[in-house]
Design a protein around this motif. Structure first.
Motif, PDB file in Angstrom:
ATOM      1  N   ILE A  91      32.710  58.902  31.910  1.00 16.66           N
ATOM      2  CA  ILE A  91      32.948  58.661  30.446  1.00 16.66           C
ATOM      3  C   ILE A  91      34.308  58.162  31.193  1.00 16.66           C
ATOM      4  O   ILE A  91      35.038  59.414  31.976  1.00 16.66           O
ATOM      5  N   PRO A  92      34.977  56.599  30.808  1.00 15.75           N
ATOM      6  CA  PRO A  92      36.071  55.753  31.551  1.00 15.75           C
ATOM      7  C   PRO A  92      37.323  57.038  30.707  1.00 15.75           C
ATOM      8  O   PRO A  92      37.210  56.957  29.652  1.00 15.75           O
ATOM      9  N   THR A  93      38.144  56.868  31.741  1.00 15.72           N
ATOM     10  CA  THR A  93      39.312  58.192  31.201  1.00 15.72           C
ATOM     11  C   THR A  93      40.284  57.640  29.774  1.00 15.72           C
ATOM     12  O   THR A  93      40.966  57.417  28.902  1.00 15.72           O
ATOM     13  N   VAL A  94      40.340  56.253  29.855  1.00 14.28           N
ATOM     14  CA  VAL A  94      40.861  55.516  29.458  1.00 14.28           C
ATOM     15  C   VAL A  94      40.124  55.275  28.208  1.00 14.28           C
ATOM     16  O   VAL A  94      40.928  55.523  26.287  1.00 14.28           O
ATOM     17  N   VAL A  95      38.997  55.657  27.789  1.00 13.26           N
ATOM     18  CA  VAL A  95      37.862  56.492  26.474  1.00 13.26           C
ATOM     19  C   VAL A  95      38.614  57.539  25.545  1.00 13.26           C
ATOM     20  O   VAL A  95      38.975  57.851  24.697  1.00 13.26           O
ATOM     21  N   PHE A  96      38.989  58.755  27.423  1.00 12.12           N
ATOM     22  CA  PHE A  96      38.952  59.706  26.309  1.00 12.12           C
ATOM     23  C   PHE A  96      40.902  59.700  26.209  1.00 12.12           C
ATOM     24  O   PHE A  96      41.005  60.564  25.071  1.00 12.12           O
ATOM     25  N   GLY A  97      41.968  58.346  26.619  1.00 12.14           N
ATOM     26  CA  GLY A  97      43.207  58.561  26.191  1.00 12.14           C
ATOM     27  C   GLY A  97      43.030  58.983  24.904  1.00 12.14           C
ATOM     28  O   GLY A  97      43.820  58.988  24.382  1.00 12.14           O
ATOM     29  N   PHE A  98      42.512  57.553  24.554  1.00 13.11           N
ATOM     30  CA  PHE A  98      42.422  56.842  22.529  1.00 13.11           C
ATOM     31  C   PHE A  98      41.618  58.324  22.286  1.00 13.11           C
ATOM     32  O   PHE A  98      41.973  58.269  20.870  1.00 13.11           O
ATOM     33  N   PHE A  99      40.454  59.320  22.530  1.00 12.45           N
ATOM     34  CA  PHE A  99      40.150  59.893  21.607  1.00 12.45           C
ATOM     35  C   PHE A  99      40.767  61.429  21.570  1.00 12.45           C
ATOM     36  O   PHE A  99      41.224  61.864  20.732  1.00 12.45           O
ATOM     37  N   ALA A 100      42.179  61.175  23.091  1.00 12.17           N
ATOM     38  CA  ALA A 100      43.277  62.476  22.306  1.00 12.17           C
ATOM     39  C   ALA A 100      44.201  61.340  21.346  1.00 12.17           C
ATOM     40  O   ALA A 100      44.527  62.056  20.198  1.00 12.17           O
ATOM     41  N   LEU A 101      44.564  60.538  21.365  1.00 12.77           N
ATOM     42  CA  LEU A 101      45.688  60.135  20.323  1.00 12.77           C
ATOM     43  C   LEU A 101      44.983  59.863  18.857  1.00 12.77           C
ATOM     44  O   LEU A 101      45.466  59.595  18.276  1.00 12.77           O
TER      45      LEU A 101
END
Lengths: 312, 295
Positions: free
Chosen positions: A134-144
């Motif tokens: 999974i691209p890390t930017v997706v993880f970022g928005f998942f966190a936010l």
């Protein structure tokens, strides 16, 4: 005079001499060397390109001020270059990630290697590895958008929108597959004979897994941990999106923080003038990051050697 | 044929000089014992072992006597190791393996539904072909079994006692904290035996324990087996007929039947006192095997 069974070749030449030139051998040797050289030269090039602006930076800002003062405001009218808040942000977020990823990753690995049926393993391991894709930017928005909003806010009503905790948790989730998959590989490589030996002594599955298989696989497991931690330290996108971009000298994970990587990303993407001191600060932080991960790799190689077992 | 020529500990010069049946007879020791087993530890009635649909061992009926060394011999693929591994339920660890018939230990069915395989394995220990020492210190290898079984003992004394019994103490007493991997193959195998007896089993199963050892190490293990047989019941699988002749009281000869589909099924051909099996076998297949005409 002794008789010989080996006839000399016409012209009295040695019959054992090499008659065919083997050009292929020479060519393949050069190609393979070039392949190996590319990565070494690249590393060398990176070190040089980071080192030169960094040295220029340290000519203006004393290295003691950089390393030991606690205010990082390079873009202010009166800039200060104390990198400690960035180190603190990196440490806090990495620590949260490690606290999440090591128990879950090692637990998954032990389950997959020792407990899961072959059928379950066949489904679970590839599924786990999808997480790594999974691209890390997706993880970022998942966190936010999810972790902060729906998980952390109900528990900590005072939490900031950008905070270290959500970034750390999601970063931990991101490195679970790395730790689980590599640890599982290490455990699967433990000879079946060791398990048989433990079972034959009346050990239970738990005693076999925890007291024989895990210690036997320790070098691989430690390597998995270190690789996971290195990924966490170097991870940029999750912290840029979810942890905020405010240098913050604090241990409170409910506040926003900036890490070394997110400073580099943010400053690099912003409009700093090439050759300015702000611009050079990017390289100084990059050099520090490089030194830290280099040091970690050295430690990990030591650890892996220490725990390595040679199986006959 | 090749099995006869495996490296072997020299018992006498004639042993080394000769091959075939004669030197096997020369290795035979002891007095004649009865054909019937008294003091039964294992009682097998029509035991069959399956891997899925494949019947690896067919219909074995035999008894194994207390404080005796019983040897299982026979060509590769005759099911002797498979049968041995069913004595302490090690086959449970192989998916699809199951046992039919009655395999009783002191009259109790080892495969009864309420039997805990862990309890079985604590009483019936096992030594494997490759010395599978744990990647721990010599001391910790011996202490592992007592620890996982929660035995309340003075561990230092127990470790010394077991290493002494395994004829290893004098060689390692100053290196107990060293990794077990620092030992030679023969020492590792004796360490595995020490580890096995540390949990105070009654039976020791040995699955080709000398297959990876040189003749000198093999001789040491064989001496140790004879010493241990005073207190333990030992069942050994071996490819080496001279070893069976040297150490065992009783020998079981297994072979493989090939069925109509070309599948090999192990079966027990003949079982009796070792001296009788090697000097006056009843079955011609046994005769062929021990005289080196087949195998």
């Amino acid at each position: 005079m002794t008789t010989t069974l080996v006839e000399s070749a016409p012209g009295g030449l040695n019959p054992l001499r090499q008659t065919k030139p083997r050009y292929g051998e020479k060519v393949i040797r050069v190609i393979l060397f070039a392949a190996a050289a590319v990565s070494i030269l690249t590393t060398f090039g990176i070190v040089i390109s980071v080192l030169i602006p960094s040295l220029e930076f340290f000519a203006e800002i004393p290295i003691t001020e950089f390393l030991f003062t606690t205010t990082w405001t390079p873009l202010f009218a009166n800039p200060q270059y104390g990198v400690l808040p960035l180190i603190m942000g990196t440490l806090v977020i990495t620590l949260i990630a490690v606290l999440i990823a090591i128990p879950l990753g090692l637990g998954s690995a032990i389950y997959l290697s020792e407990y899961a049926s072959p059928k379950a393993r066949k489904v679970l391991k590839p599924t786990l590895e999808v997480l790594a894709g999974i691209p890390t930017v997706v993880f970022g928005f998942f966190a936010l958008e999810f972790i902060t909003e729906f998980v952390l806010k109900p528990i900590f009503p005072g939490i900031q929108v950008f905070n270290a905790l959500s970034a750390g948790i999601v970063m931990g989730i991101m490195i679970i597959p790395t730790i689980a998959s590599l640890s599982e590989d290490a455990m699967a490589a433990v000879p079946a004979g060791l398990r048989d030996g433990a079972y034959a002594l009346g050990a239970t599955k738990r005693q076999t897994a925890l007291r024989v298989v895990v210690p036997a696989a320790l070098s691989g497991i430690v390597a998995a941990f270190v690789l996971g931690i290195s990924r966490a330290i170097g991870e940029t996108m999750i912290v840029t999106v979810a942890a905020g971009l405010q240098p913050n000298m604090t241990l409170n994970p409910l506040e926003g923080m900036q890490t070394m990587t997110s400073y580099i990303a943010a400053a690099g993407a912003g409009d700093v003038a090439t050759g300015s001191i702000e611009y050079k600060s990017i390289f100084a932080v990059g050099l520090l990051l490089f030194v830290i991960t280099f040091f970690m790799n050295m430690v990990s190689i030591r650890l892996v050697r220490k725990y390595r077992q040679a199986y006959q | 044929m090749s099995e006869i020529h495996e490296p072997d500990a020299p018992q006498s010069t004639s042993d080394m000089a000769m091959t075939g049946r004669m030197d096997v007879s020369a290795a035979l020791e002891g007095v004649d014992i009865s054909e019937t087993v008294s003091n039964i530890v294992f009682d097998l009635a029509n035991v069959r072992v399956f891997y899925g649909d494949f019947e690896a061992v067919r219909d074995v009926t035999m008894q194994i006597g207390r404080n005796e060394i019983t040897a299982f011999i026979g060509p590769s693929g005759c099911g002797k190791s498979t049968l041995l591994r069913s004595f302490n339920r090690m086959n449970d660890l192989i998916p699809g393996a199951r046992v039919e018939g009655l395999l009783a230990y002191h009259g109790f069915d080892i495969y009864a539904p309420d039997v805990d395989p862990i309890e079985v394995r604590r009483r019936i220990g096992m030594v494997f072909q490759k010395p599978n020492v744990f990647p721990k210190s010599i001391y910790e290898n011996v202490a592992y079994g007592p620890k996982v079984n929660g035995m309340k003992v003075n561990m230092d004394d127990l470790v010394e006692e077991c290493l002494t019994r395994a004829a290893l103490w004098d060689e390692v007493k100053d290196d107990l904290k060293k990794s077990a991997y620092a030992l030679s193959g023969g020492q590792q195998q004796r360490l595995v035996i020490a580890r096995c007896i540390a949990v105070k089993p009654e039976v020791i199963l040995m699955d080709e324990p000398c297959a990876s050892l040189d003749p000198i190490a093999t001789a040491k293990i064989e001496d140790l087996m004879k010493e241990l047989a005073k207190d333990y019941t030992i069942v050994i699988v071996t490819h080496n007929m001279q070893q069976a002749a040297r150490v065992s009281e009783r020998t079981a000869f297994f072979t493989a039947d090939v069925d109509a589909n070309g599948v090999r099924h192990g079966r027990l051909v003949e079982y009796g006192p070792t001296r009788r099996i090697f000097t006056a076998p009843h079955d011609p297949r046994t005769e062929d095997y021990i005289s080196g005409r087949f195998g």
